[in-house]
Design a protein around this motif. Structure first.
Motif, PDB file in Angstrom:
ATOM      1  N   HIS A 290      33.105  53.004  43.028  1.00  0.00           N
ATOM      2  CA  HIS A 290      34.183  52.548  43.456  1.00  0.00           C
ATOM      3  C   HIS A 290      34.080  50.901  43.355  1.00  0.00           C
ATOM      4  N   LEU A 291      35.121  50.222  42.933  1.00  0.00           N
ATOM      5  CA  LEU A 291      35.469  48.688  42.853  1.00  0.00           C
ATOM      6  C   LEU A 291      36.517  48.317  43.717  1.00  0.00           C
ATOM      7  N   SER A 292      36.215  47.346  44.440  1.00  0.00           N
ATOM      8  CA  SER A 292      37.469  46.758  45.300  1.00  0.00           C
ATOM      9  C   SER A 292      37.878  45.360  44.865  1.00  0.00           C
ATOM     10  N   GLY A 293      39.002  45.006  45.080  1.00  0.00           N
ATOM     11  CA  GLY A 293      39.281  43.513  44.977  1.00  0.00           C
ATOM     12  C   GLY A 293      40.338  43.257  46.038  1.00  0.00           C
ATOM     13  N   CYS A 294      39.951  41.891  46.675  1.00  0.00           N
ATOM     14  CA  CYS A 294      40.668  41.237  47.714  1.00  0.00           C
ATOM     15  C   CYS A 294      41.573  40.251  47.188  1.00  0.00           C
ATOM     16  N   PHE A 295      42.882  40.310  47.584  1.00  0.00           N
ATOM     17  CA  PHE A 295      44.088  39.248  47.371  1.00  0.00           C
ATOM     18  C   PHE A 295      44.678  38.323  48.071  1.00  0.00           C
ATOM     19  N   GLU A 296      45.111  37.429  47.792  1.00  0.00           N
ATOM     20  CA  GLU A 296      45.842  36.482  48.455  1.00  0.00           C
ATOM     21  C   GLU A 296      46.876  36.875  49.111  1.00  0.00           C
TER      22      GLU A 296
END
Length: 601
Positions: A290-296
């Motif tokens: 799994h790959l996660s991305g955190c966004f503004e």
């Protein structure tokens, strides 16, 4: 406050174990009252035990103290071994002479000449064996620290850690005694100069404990050195036959392989395109699924890297939705639950987690990436997400300013967070309030990282310093200074001996944790460094940042004085530029593959 009967019983049991010199970790707790354990619980206990062994114990302070304390603690150790029960005493008696020699040499190195001589005279009668006498006389001739550091036999004795061959029960019995508060100096000597060998591990060229130098009385330091070198060979190889030559050939072959430069890894780079939400960071799970991305925009996106989809299970409520009673005024309870879980029948390769009220700066997967995910945000909270239902399970509140970074212990027992409020906090998953606060930085704490043995924490700050903390005592044991800008990235080597730090000054500093000094300063980046990672052998370091380039460094390569002023350090193996992606994540896999992620600028 009135105490119940159970409280009195627990208090009595606790006092009993303390009198028996048991540590807090060894005392039974409510969680340990179960008689059945799952396989996962047993694996976690085994992992914790291996990570906190004597091999990973760090001596965080120099061995210095009152000469009287040295004498008292060694006398206490001698009494403890002589009064031990028979199965333990036979294995521990060989420990006395190396500890005696190490304590005597440390007293000389600390400038305590007269107390050292009194210590020698008081305890030398204990060692009447003939093979101890030449080394005792050699120790008696030493007077200053310079003589200790120049004598070849003494240098060989101190550099090659003496091996203690014991079984696990005897080692636990000894450590239980050494870890009491009154034996701190002896424990430091034991950690630095004694290596435990449980169940017959290889000697690796160290001195055998039960075989001290046997030389004639008139022999000098050269004879003692030759005797020490001969003791490194295993028993049964006294003659110079074919077995000795095979061993020498094998040793030279291993050394030749180890001296070779590390092989360059393959690089797998994940690029985030069209990130109009503003990518803050990216994280890959331990199992690389799994790959996660955190966004503004306060959202977290999780992608499934395998040919599979996320299946959302029904939940009692969804915190990401605002539910109005008018929407369910004509619905039964079952119909209302069905409407709330209308997404449960949907499946996709991406899961979007909503709940934060500000930009999400960092996320961390637990070991089972399908179970839970941690995140920290501008809204001053840390949240735990249930990946099965894709909802927020727990909110951890304690910081009063945005939380910049997270770190989870290797056993998923604790996690740490650092914030703009200049503090770092330690948490457990079953409590919504912090267990400890680490206060010492004067500006933002930008990054935090657990040591591989989970006993220490490292934090990097905008005050241009790196602090090394004791998790249990919540105090600074190392203050690492030298950066000229904010420290934004930290990484421990897998063997726990090195710490790499980097940030706004574009320089990477590799610290030796045993001394607290800079071992290497690596130059080559042209912009801010955001991420660092060591390989499995602790010989290769990867770095990446805002210059859209991954750089690999050979830490075993010696720096040349003529190249110290160059733009790039000689340790650089090679740069690997991306098209236009800022690197925010780096990690080595077990098969020498460098995993990286970043967003296109």
């Amino acid at each position: 406050m009135k105490r119940s009967k159970n409280d009195h019983i627990r208090s009595t049991i606790s006092r009993y174990f303390k009198r028996r010199q048991f540590t807090d970790i060894e005392m039974p707790s409510r969680k340990d009252t179960r008689h059945r354990y799952t396989i996962s619980d047993i694996a976690v206990r085994r992992q914790t035990r291996s990570r906190t062994s004597v091999e990973n114990t760090l001596t965080m302070t120099s061995i210095s103290g009152d000469a009287t304390a040295f004498d008292q603690q060694f006398t206490r150790l001698k009494t403890f071994i002589s009064s031990a029960v028979l199965p333990y005493r036979n294995q521990l008696e060989a420990l006395l002479f190396p500890m005696f020699a190490c304590v005597y040499l440390e007293m000389l190195c600390n400038g305590q000449k007269v107390p050292a001589y009194k210590f020698h005279e008081r305890h030398c009668e204990t060692f009447r064996e003939e093979h101890h006498q030449p080394f005792l006389k050699l120790l008696k001739k030493l007077e200053t620290k310079s003589e200790v550091m120049s004598d070849r036999s003494v240098i060989e004795f101190r550099d090659n850690r003496t091996i203690l061959n014991v079984d696990q029960d005897t080692l636990d019995y000894l450590l239980r005694f050494l870890k009491t508060e009154d034996n701190m100096l002896i424990l430091q000597v034991f950690n630095q100069f004694i290596q435990t060998n449980v169940k017959g591990a290889l000697l690796n060229g160290n001195i055998e404990l039960n075989a001290m130098p046997e030389v004639k009385e008139e022999a000098g330091s050269d004879a003692v050195l030759a005797s020490l070198s001969s003791q490194a060979a295993p028993q049964g190889s006294q003659d110079k036959g074919s077995g000795q030559s095979l061993e020498e050939e094998l040793t030279s072959a291993i050394k030749a392989v180890r001296d070779l430069p590390p092989s360059l890894p393959s690089i797998c780079f994940f690029t985030f395109l069209n990130t109009y939400q503003g990518l803050c960071s990216a994280t890959l799970s331990q199992d690389k699924k799994h790959l996660s991305g955190c966004f503004e925009d306060a959202s977290i996106s999780v992608w499934n890297l395998e040919p599979d989809v996320f299946k959302r299970l029904p939940a009692e409520c969804d915190p990401s939705k605002v539910v109005l009673s008018a929407d369910f005024i004509h619905c039964t309870e079952d119909e209302m639950r069905e409407k709330m879980n209308c997404k449960a029948i949907q499946s996709s390769e991406r899961a979007v987690l909503l709940g934060h009220r500000g930009a999400v700066y960092k996320s961390k997967f637990l070991r089972d990436s399908r179970s839970h995910l941690l995140s920290c945000s501008e809204d001053c909270t840390v949240r735990l997400w249930d990946m099965a239902t894709q909802t927020n399970s727990v909110i951890y509140k304690g910081h009063v300013s945005p939380v910049w970074d997270l770190s989870v212990s290797s056993t998923d027992t604790w996690f740490a967070s650092c914030s703009h409020d200049t503090t770092t906090k330690l948490w457990t998953f079953d409590r919504t309030f912090p267990l400890r606060s680490y206060i010492g930085h004067s500006m933002d704490v930008d990054c935090v990282e657990f040591h591989p043995n989970n006993n220490y924490l490292a934090t990097g700050s905008a005050d241009k310093t790196v602090r090394f903390w004791s998790v249990a005592e919540a105090r600074t044991v190392r203050l690492l200074q030298g950066h000229r800008g904010s420290v934004l990235a930290l990484a421990f080597s897998p063997d726990g001996k090195l710490l790499a730090s980097a940030g706004e000054d574009r320089r990477i500093r590799v610290w030796d944790l045993s001394t607290g000094h800079v071992m290497k300063e690596l130059r080559g980046h042209s912009d801010v460094v955001y991420s660092l990672a060591f390989d499995e052998n602790s010989r290769l370091l990867a770095s990446g940042g805002a210059d859209c380039c991954v750089r690999l460094w050979d830490l075993t390569r010696a720096s040349e004085s003529s190249a110290n002023e160059g733009h790039s350090s000689p340790e650089l193996l090679g740069p690997f530029p991306t098209k236009s992606a800022l690197i925010s994540f780096l990690r080595f896999s077990q098969h020498n593959v460098l995993l990286a992620a970043g967003a296109s600028s």
